[in-house]
Design a protein around this motif. Structure first.
Motif, mmCIF file in Angstrom:
data_model
loop_
_atom_site.group_PDB
_atom_site.id
_atom_site.type_symbol
_atom_site.label_atom_id
_atom_site.label_comp_id
_atom_site.label_asym_id
_atom_site.label_seq_id
_atom_site.Cartn_x
_atom_site.Cartn_y
_atom_site.Cartn_z
ATOM 1 N N ASP A 376 51.588 39.093 31.656
ATOM 2 C CA ASP A 376 50.392 39.023 32.489
ATOM 3 C C ASP A 376 49.260 39.895 31.948
ATOM 4 O O ASP A 376 48.288 40.149 32.635
ATOM 5 N N GLY A 377 49.384 40.352 30.713
ATOM 6 C CA GLY A 377 48.368 41.200 30.126
ATOM 7 C C GLY A 377 48.280 42.579 30.733
ATOM 8 O O GLY A 377 47.445 43.385 30.327
ATOM 9 N N ALA A 378 49.131 42.919 31.714
ATOM 10 C CA ALA A 378 48.976 44.171 32.442
ATOM 11 C C ALA A 378 50.290 44.824 32.828
ATOM 12 O O ALA A 378 50.275 45.823 33.530
ATOM 13 N N TYR A 379 51.439 44.300 32.408
ATOM 14 C CA TYR A 379 52.725 44.876 32.755
ATOM 15 C C TYR A 379 53.530 45.123 31.484
ATOM 16 O O TYR A 379 53.738 44.209 30.674
ATOM 17 N N LEU A 380 53.995 46.345 31.319
ATOM 18 C CA LEU A 380 54.903 46.710 30.237
ATOM 19 C C LEU A 380 56.301 46.784 30.823
ATOM 20 O O LEU A 380 56.547 47.537 31.779
ATOM 21 N N THR A 381 57.224 46.006 30.238
ATOM 22 C CA THR A 381 58.556 45.828 30.803
ATOM 23 C C THR A 381 59.610 46.176 29.771
ATOM 24 O O THR A 381 59.461 45.852 28.594
ATOM 25 N N SER A 382 60.673 46.823 30.215
ATOM 26 C CA SER A 382 61.830 47.073 29.361
ATOM 27 C C SER A 382 63.054 46.413 29.988
ATOM 28 O O SER A 382 63.344 46.599 31.173
ATOM 29 N N LEU A 383 63.761 45.628 29.186
ATOM 30 C CA LEU A 383 65.004 44.964 29.585
ATOM 31 C C LEU A 383 66.146 45.518 28.752
ATOM 32 O O LEU A 383 65.932 46.017 27.637
ATOM 33 N N ASP A 384 67.370 45.398 29.261
ATOM 34 C CA ASP A 384 68.510 45.722 28.411
ATOM 35 C C ASP A 384 68.886 44.494 27.584
ATOM 36 O O ASP A 384 68.242 43.435 27.679
ATOM 37 N N ARG A 390 65.188 47.199 33.090
ATOM 38 C CA ARG A 390 65.386 48.649 33.039
ATOM 39 C C ARG A 390 64.270 49.363 33.789
ATOM 40 O O ARG A 390 64.518 50.193 34.638
ATOM 41 N N TRP A 391 63.024 49.065 33.407
ATOM 42 C CA TRP A 391 61.870 49.619 34.098
ATOM 43 C C TRP A 391 60.661 48.746 33.810
ATOM 44 O O TRP A 391 60.672 47.942 32.880
ATOM 45 N N GLU A 392 59.626 48.928 34.617
ATOM 46 C CA GLU A 392 58.380 48.191 34.434
ATOM 47 C C GLU A 392 57.235 49.028 34.983
ATOM 48 O O GLU A 392 57.383 49.700 36.000
ATOM 49 N N ILE A 393 56.099 49.018 34.276
ATOM 50 C CA ILE A 393 54.917 49.715 34.747
ATOM 51 C C ILE A 393 53.734 48.763 34.703
ATOM 52 O O ILE A 393 53.706 47.814 33.924
ATOM 53 N N GLY A 394 52.754 49.025 35.538
ATOM 54 C CA GLY A 394 51.497 48.300 35.503
ATOM 55 C C GLY A 394 50.486 49.062 34.670
ATOM 56 O O GLY A 394 50.342 50.275 34.803
ATOM 57 N N MET A 395 49.790 48.368 33.761
ATOM 58 C CA MET A 395 48.766 48.970 32.917
ATOM 59 C C MET A 395 47.400 48.577 33.438
ATOM 60 O O MET A 395 47.154 47.411 33.726
ATOM 61 N N GLU A 396 46.495 49.538 33.546
ATOM 62 C CA GLU A 396 45.140 49.201 33.960
ATOM 63 C C GLU A 396 44.424 48.377 32.901
ATOM 64 O O GLU A 396 43.833 47.351 33.201
ATOM 65 N N PRO A 397 44.460 48.781 31.609
ATOM 66 C CA PRO A 397 43.838 47.913 30.600
ATOM 67 C C PRO A 397 44.733 46.736 30.284
ATOM 68 O O PRO A 397 45.954 46.816 30.364
#
Length: 591
Positions: A376-384, A390-397
């Motif tokens: 989505d151009g705005a979420y950094l996701t880590s999977l196993d 594993r985790w996910e964060i929202g990015m403003e840029p």
């Protein structure tokens, strides 16, 4: 009318840094070196590299062998030499935080990741087909004028990444102005070794250096397909592909990747993805993931639905440490997803459908098989390795390109842009998703600049090379930048701060860069980012599901994977880019 000797009217600047570009304006410059004999530019009596060359304008570069200090520049043709114009060569500016140096290319940006030689030389090709070699110190060693060396005045360097062999030789695809496609092989000193010509072709994937040192290149042509070529230029084998690679419109010029056919085995297979056909010519456009062994036998061609994306290149295959092949694609009814494929026959092992389900980037992997991917151009996701969150964060840029992971698996570098869109480079901790620092790129040439290709790390991970493109430049003065980023260097203390959202949602700090082309951007630490990203998603089982192995339904019209503003899909197409880059409000369960 008799030809006249060249005459210099003006220089873009009387002061140029030691790897800098100077634009020479004048008359009677004639044709460029490589097209005619006797044409050159000298600085202090030293012949230097040139890029664009026209009758009234030349782009000349200061090479490493030009001494510092006051000197002169002149243009030489077969009709004689111009007057000597005064010029001062200045040292490269000192490192600015993590930015070791930057280099100005003559074309409008670099569209593919640079190659790095065994001695640390970085080699990049710009949009006009000029190939640049710079040392670790940022000084220019040589320029290869790709189209002109093949007898053409103009061309393109957008035909794939630069591949560099163990001996320092580099290989790059050049598209001259015309129907042919060339593969140029360059010696470490920049001299031309050979050119392979493919009539009426363009690049699907590569060039890339195989595990045995040969060059692999997938092209579309009457006799095209995947090719294996010796460093001497001898064709080892070629395979047209089944279905045949006789046309390709979308998602071309990606990096060709290698992997093992079995876990912990040797690298013995090559992979690439391509959408065949040409929608504008009424041809079907089925996309496939191809797998070949290195003896030229096709292992599989798996239908993967649509590869094309809303904003940014897609279709880049990737290989995890377990040998599985990964590819992001779009299809009905799930929308965008990241898919893992078995290397032996190309069957799908698992799929992850993110929420919101817009464009999914190329993934990166650490040694444990953990996956890092943008959506989505705005979420950094880590999977196993099994596809669970594993985790996910929202990015403003927003991110158009996706992450690059350092060799030690510790740092993710991601291109960023905000609603201006002003570009930046963002660094995140791969273990937690915590933002570490960012580099905002300043206004250039009256407009914005932003990363144009994913970062390329050196083998030791201490440095990364990032290219930027500058949008909306005046036609008379286009250029782009290549930045050398020292990833491990501590930022300078005492920087002023501004607002930035961290992985925890707390207010972090940053520093804005100057807004003139003469200033280097400054590195900005992000403070207050001490927490991790989110936990499990609130719908589904963390995003893992079994995938089918047979043919799939035709995808039909491509969608973004999240609800449009008016419920019909038209709202999404009409929405401004900044709106698309913000998270969609609708939550979709993972399938």
């Amino acid at each position: 009318m008799l030809a006249a000797p060249p005459h210099i009217n003006s220089l873009s600047s009387a002061f140029v840094v030691h790897n800098g570009r100077v634009r020479i304006a004048g008359t009677d410059f004639g044709k460029a070196p490589g097209l005619v004999a006797g044409a050159s530019v000298e600085i202090g009596g030293v012949p230097v590299a040139t890029a664009r060359w026209a009758e009234t304008a030349i782009s000349a570069y200061v090479t490493a062998d030009v001494p510092l200090g006051d000197t002169t520049i002149r243009v030489i043709t077969s009709e004689g030499a111009s007057e000597a114009a005064p010029l001062t060569i200045e040292p490269l500016p000192p490192a600015d935080g993590r930015i070791a140096w930057r280099f100005q290319v003559d074309g409008m940006g670099i569209q593919h990741r640079s190659g790095i030689g065994p001695d640390g030389t970085v080699i990049a090709v710009d949009a006009l087909g000029f190939v640049y070699a710079l040392g670790h110190d940022g000084l220019l060693r040589w320029i290869h004028d790709g189209p002109r060396r093949a007898g053409h005045e103009h061309g393109s360097g957008s035909e794939g990444p630069v591949a560099v062999g163990a001996d320092g030789s580099s290989y790059v695809g050049i598209q001259p102005l015309g129907p042919d496609l060339h593969l140029h092989a360059l010696a470490p000193d920049g001299s031309l070794k050979w050119i392979l010509n493919e009539p009426w072709a363009h690049t699907v994937s590569g060039p890339a250096i195989g595990p045995e040192g040969d060059v692999y290149w997938a092209v579309t042509a009457a006799g095209g397909g995947l090719q294996r070529i010796k460093p001497s230029g001898e064709l080892v084998w070629d395979h047209a592909g089944q279905p045949k690679l006789d046309a390709s419109f979308y998602e071309r010029s990606h990096e060709l990747v290698f992997g093992p056919s079995r876990p912990n085995g040797p690298l013995d297979q090559a992979y690439f993805a391509v959408t065949l056909g040409d929608l504008y010519q009424g041809m079907p456009t089925p996309p496939f993931l191809f797998g070949f062994d290195l003896d030229g036998q096709q292992r599989f061609a798996t239908y993967v639905q649509s590869l094309s994306g809303s904003f940014g290149p897609r279709g880049q295959a990737a290989v995890g440490p377990d040998g599985r092949v990964y590819l992001s694609s779009w299809g009905l009814p799930e929308g965008w997803g990241l898919h893992a494929y078995e290397p032996g026959g190309g069957s799908r092992v698992w799929s992850y459908y993110p929420d919101p389900g817009n464009v999914v980037s190329t993934p990166e992997f650490d040694a444990d098989g953990n996956v890092y991917v943008m959506h989505d151009g705005a979420y950094l996701t880590s999977l196993d390795a099994a596809g669970s969150l594993r985790w996910e964060i929202g990015m403003e840029p927003g991110s158009r390109l996706g992450p690059s992971l350092s060799p030690d698996g510790g740092t993710l570098l991601i291109d960023g842009m905000d609603s201006a869109p002003d570009g930046e480079l963002d660094a995140y901790d791969a273990a937690t998703g915590t933002q570490l620092w960012k580099i905002p790129f300043p206004i250039e040439n009256g407009t914005y600049q932003m990363p144009s290709a994913r970062a390329r790390f050196t083998a030791d991970g201490t440095r990364a090379y990032v290219s930027t493109v500058i949008g909306g430049q005046p036609e008379e003065d286009v250029y782009g930048w290549l930045y050398a980023i020292d990833v491990e260097e501590a930022p300078h203390p005492g920087e002023t701060t501004g607002g930035e959202e961290s992985a925890t949602g707390e207010t972090a700090t940053s520093t804005s860069a100057g807004e003139t082309s003469g200033e280097m951007p400054t590195t900005s630490p992000v403070e207050g980012s001490t927490g991790t990203g989110t936990g499990e998603d609130d719908g589904g089982d963390g995003g893992s599901s079994a995938g089918e192995t047979g043919a799939e339904a035709d995808p039909g019209a491509e969608g973004c994977g999240c609800r449009s503003m008016n419920g019909s899909g038209a709202g999404w197409l009409l929405a401004p880019l900044w709106w698309k880059l913000r998270r969609c409000s609708r939550r979709r369960p993972n399938r």
